[in-house]
Motif scaffolding. Structure first.
Motif, PDB file in Angstrom:
ATOM      1  N   ALA A   3      35.135  38.158  31.716  1.00 31.09           N
ATOM      2  CA  ALA A   3      34.429  38.345  30.448  1.00 31.09           C
ATOM      3  C   ALA A   3      32.980  37.847  30.518  1.00 31.09           C
ATOM      4  O   ALA A   3      32.152  38.242  29.697  1.00 31.09           O
ATOM      5  CB  ALA A   3      35.177  37.634  29.325  1.00 31.09           C
ATOM      6  N   LEU A   4      32.667  36.999  31.483  1.00 26.13           N
ATOM      7  CA  LEU A   4      31.317  36.458  31.623  1.00 26.13           C
ATOM      8  C   LEU A   4      30.375  37.364  32.423  1.00 26.13           C
ATOM      9  O   LEU A   4      29.168  37.126  32.461  1.00 26.13           O
ATOM     10  CB  LEU A   4      31.372  35.086  32.301  1.00 26.13           C
ATOM     11  N   LEU A   5      30.908  38.393  33.039  1.00 24.70           N
ATOM     12  CA  LEU A   5      30.098  39.262  33.886  1.00 24.70           C
ATOM     13  C   LEU A   5      29.092  40.066  33.067  1.00 24.70           C
ATOM     14  O   LEU A   5      29.359  40.419  31.921  1.00 24.70           O
ATOM     15  CB  LEU A   5      30.993  40.239  34.657  1.00 24.70           C
ATOM     16  N   PRO A   6      27.937  40.376  33.666  1.00 24.17           N
ATOM     17  CA  PRO A   6      26.979  41.236  32.968  1.00 24.17           C
ATOM     18  C   PRO A   6      27.525  42.652  32.863  1.00 24.17           C
ATOM     19  O   PRO A   6      28.499  43.005  33.540  1.00 24.17           O
ATOM     20  CB  PRO A   6      25.740  41.185  33.868  1.00 24.17           C
ATOM     21  N   GLU A   7      26.898  43.459  32.042  1.00 26.78           N
ATOM     22  CA  GLU A   7      27.314  44.849  31.907  1.00 26.78           C
ATOM     23  C   GLU A   7      27.148  45.560  33.249  1.00 26.78           C
ATOM     24  O   GLU A   7      26.138  45.381  33.930  1.00 26.78           O
ATOM     25  CB  GLU A   7      26.460  45.561  30.853  1.00 26.78           C
ATOM     26  N   PRO A   8      28.139  46.358  33.633  1.00 31.99           N
ATOM     27  CA  PRO A   8      27.978  47.132  34.864  1.00 31.99           C
ATOM     28  C   PRO A   8      26.982  48.271  34.639  1.00 31.99           C
ATOM     29  O   PRO A   8      26.686  48.624  33.493  1.00 31.99           O
ATOM     30  CB  PRO A   8      29.384  47.675  35.132  1.00 31.99           C
ATOM     31  N   ALA A   9      26.489  48.835  35.715  1.00 28.83           N
ATOM     32  CA  ALA A   9      25.587  49.973  35.620  1.00 28.83           C
ATOM     33  C   ALA A   9      26.328  51.156  34.980  1.00 28.83           C
ATOM     34  O   ALA A   9      27.569  51.220  35.003  1.00 28.83           O
ATOM     35  CB  ALA A   9      25.065  50.346  36.999  1.00 28.83           C
ATOM     36  N   LYS A  10      25.582  52.067  34.438  1.00 26.29           N
ATOM     37  CA  LYS A  10      26.153  53.225  33.748  1.00 26.29           C
ATOM     38  C   LYS A  10      27.114  53.991  34.666  1.00 26.29           C
ATOM     39  O   LYS A  10      26.787  54.295  35.812  1.00 26.29           O
ATOM     40  CB  LYS A  10      25.039  54.158  33.291  1.00 26.29           C
ATOM     41  N   GLY A  11      28.312  54.254  34.167  1.00 30.13           N
ATOM     42  CA  GLY A  11      29.317  54.994  34.900  1.00 30.13           C
ATOM     43  C   GLY A  11      30.123  54.173  35.880  1.00 30.13           C
ATOM     44  O   GLY A  11      30.955  54.709  36.611  1.00 30.13           O
ATOM     45  N   LEU A  12      29.902  52.865  35.897  1.00 32.63           N
ATOM     46  CA  LEU A  12      30.614  51.988  36.825  1.00 32.63           C
ATOM     47  C   LEU A  12      31.390  50.931  36.058  1.00 32.63           C
ATOM     48  O   LEU A  12      31.144  50.681  34.885  1.00 32.63           O
ATOM     49  CB  LEU A  12      29.622  51.319  37.777  1.00 32.63           C
ATOM     50  N   ASP A  13      32.326  50.291  36.733  1.00 35.43           N
ATOM     51  CA  ASP A  13      33.116  49.185  36.183  1.00 35.43           C
ATOM     52  C   ASP A  13      33.141  48.056  37.193  1.00 35.43           C
ATOM     53  O   ASP A  13      32.969  48.272  38.390  1.00 35.43           O
ATOM     54  CB  ASP A  13      34.564  49.621  35.935  1.00 35.43           C
ATOM     55  N   TRP A  14      33.389  46.852  36.701  1.00 34.32           N
ATOM     56  CA  TRP A  14      33.617  45.715  37.592  1.00 34.32           C
ATOM     57  C   TRP A  14      35.082  45.737  37.990  1.00 34.32           C
ATOM     58  O   TRP A  14      35.968  45.757  37.145  1.00 34.32           O
ATOM     59  CB  TRP A  14      33.285  44.399  36.898  1.00 34.32           C
ATOM     60  N   ARG A  15      35.336  45.735  39.285  1.00 29.74           N
ATOM     61  CA  ARG A  15      36.704  45.744  39.804  1.00 29.74           C
ATOM     62  C   ARG A  15      36.955  44.471  40.599  1.00 29.74           C
ATOM     63  O   ARG A  15      36.150  44.106  41.462  1.00 29.74           O
ATOM     64  CB  ARG A  15      36.926  46.941  40.728  1.00 29.74           C
ATOM     65  N   PRO A  16      38.071  43.774  40.327  1.00 32.80           N
ATOM     66  CA  PRO A  16      38.354  42.549  41.076  1.00 32.80           C
ATOM     67  C   PRO A  16      38.741  42.856  42.524  1.00 32.80           C
ATOM     68  O   PRO A  16      39.360  43.878  42.814  1.00 32.80           O
ATOM     69  CB  PRO A  16      39.527  41.933  40.316  1.00 32.80           C
ATOM     70  N   VAL A  17      38.356  41.973  43.415  1.00 35.33           N
ATOM     71  CA  VAL A  17      38.763  42.048  44.819  1.00 35.33           C
ATOM     72  C   VAL A  17      39.967  41.116  44.943  1.00 35.33           C
ATOM     73  O   VAL A  17      39.822  39.891  44.934  1.00 35.33           O
ATOM     74  CB  VAL A  17      37.606  41.619  45.757  1.00 35.33           C
ATOM     75  N   THR A  18      41.142  41.697  45.035  1.00 35.03           N
ATOM     76  CA  THR A  18      42.372  40.904  44.934  1.00 35.03           C
ATOM     77  C   THR A  18      42.633  39.993  46.127  1.00 35.03           C
ATOM     78  O   THR A  18      43.268  38.961  45.975  1.00 35.03           O
ATOM     79  CB  THR A  18      43.594  41.824  44.730  1.00 35.03           C
ATOM     80  N   ASN A  19      42.141  40.358  47.296  1.00 36.21           N
ATOM     81  CA  ASN A  19      42.415  39.522  48.472  1.00 36.21           C
ATOM     82  C   ASN A  19      41.292  38.522  48.753  1.00 36.21           C
ATOM     83  O   ASN A  19      41.229  37.967  49.838  1.00 36.21           O
ATOM     84  CB  ASN A  19      42.669  40.399  49.705  1.00 36.21           C
ATOM     85  N   PHE A  20      40.435  38.256  47.779  1.00 33.52           N
ATOM     86  CA  PHE A  20      39.323  37.320  47.942  1.00 33.52           C
ATOM     87  C   PHE A  20      39.817  35.885  47.954  1.00 33.52           C
ATOM     88  O   PHE A  20      40.598  35.474  47.095  1.00 33.52           O
ATOM     89  CB  PHE A  20      38.306  37.503  46.809  1.00 33.52           C
ATOM     90  N   ASN A  21      39.366  35.124  48.945  1.00 31.96           N
ATOM     91  CA  ASN A  21      39.676  33.708  49.047  1.00 31.96           C
ATOM     92  C   ASN A  21      38.348  32.968  49.204  1.00 31.96           C
ATOM     93  O   ASN A  21      37.684  33.118  50.238  1.00 31.96           O
ATOM     94  CB  ASN A  21      40.579  33.451  50.250  1.00 31.96           C
ATOM     95  N   PRO A  22      37.917  32.187  48.194  1.00 29.29           N
ATOM     96  CA  PRO A  22      36.622  31.518  48.268  1.00 29.29           C
ATOM     97  C   PRO A  22      36.457  30.622  49.482  1.00 29.29           C
ATOM     98  O   PRO A  22      35.388  30.569  50.083  1.00 29.29           O
ATOM     99  CB  PRO A  22      36.558  30.697  46.975  1.00 29.29           C
ATOM    100  N   GLY A  23      37.502  29.919  49.861  1.00 31.96           N
ATOM    101  CA  GLY A  23      37.422  29.021  51.014  1.00 31.96           C
ATOM    102  C   GLY A  23      37.153  29.776  52.307  1.00 31.96           C
ATOM    103  O   GLY A  23      36.276  29.403  53.091  1.00 31.96           O
ATOM    104  N   ASP A  24      37.888  30.853  52.518  1.00 36.46           N
ATOM    105  CA  ASP A  24      37.677  31.663  53.715  1.00 36.46           C
ATOM    106  C   ASP A  24      36.294  32.306  53.704  1.00 36.46           C
ATOM    107  O   ASP A  24      35.624  32.380  54.729  1.00 36.46           O
ATOM    108  CB  ASP A  24      38.741  32.752  53.829  1.00 36.46           C
ATOM    109  N   ALA A  25      35.865  32.767  52.531  1.00 34.82           N
ATOM    110  CA  ALA A  25      34.566  33.434  52.420  1.00 34.82           C
ATOM    111  C   ALA A  25      33.424  32.490  52.782  1.00 34.82           C
ATOM    112  O   ALA A  25      32.498  32.874  53.497  1.00 34.82           O
ATOM    113  CB  ALA A  25      34.377  33.979  51.002  1.00 34.82           C
ATOM    114  N   ILE A  26      33.485  31.260  52.312  1.00 37.24           N
ATOM    115  CA  ILE A  26      32.399  30.313  52.580  1.00 37.24           C
ATOM    116  C   ILE A  26      32.416  29.854  54.040  1.00 37.24           C
ATOM    117  O   ILE A  26      31.361  29.557  54.600  1.00 37.24           O
ATOM    118  CB  ILE A  26      32.427  29.132  51.594  1.00 37.24           C
TER     119      ILE A  26
END
Length: 72
Positions: free
Chosen positions: A27-50
């Motif tokens: 809910a905190l995300l900015p508005e997406p560009a026209k014709g697009l949506d924000w989609r979650p990346v389900t396999n995201f792991n912050p620890g692994d990413a960093i």
């Protein structure tokens, strides 16, 4: 959800203009560009990413401070 999540801006046919957002709440995300949506990346792991990309530390810190962080 109380963990950092990754979202990508994506269209109905899979097109991705390149924006990525990190937030604790969609809910905190900015508005997406026209014709697009924000989609979650389900396999995201912050620890692994960093561990894979240490420069994300600043991006994650901005998300903590502002509620979300946007990367283009």
């Amino acid at each position: 959800m109380n963990r950092l999540q990754k979202f990508v801006e994506q269209g109905a046919y899979g097109e991705r203009p390149g924006r990525t957002a990190y937030a604790f709440n969609a809910a905190l995300l900015p508005e997406p560009a026209k014709g697009l949506d924000w989609r979650p990346v389900t396999n995201f792991n912050p620890g692994d990413a960093i561990l894979d990309e240490p420069s994300l530390k600043e991006v994650f810190a901005a998300a903590l401070k502002n509620g979300y962080s946007l990367v283009t």
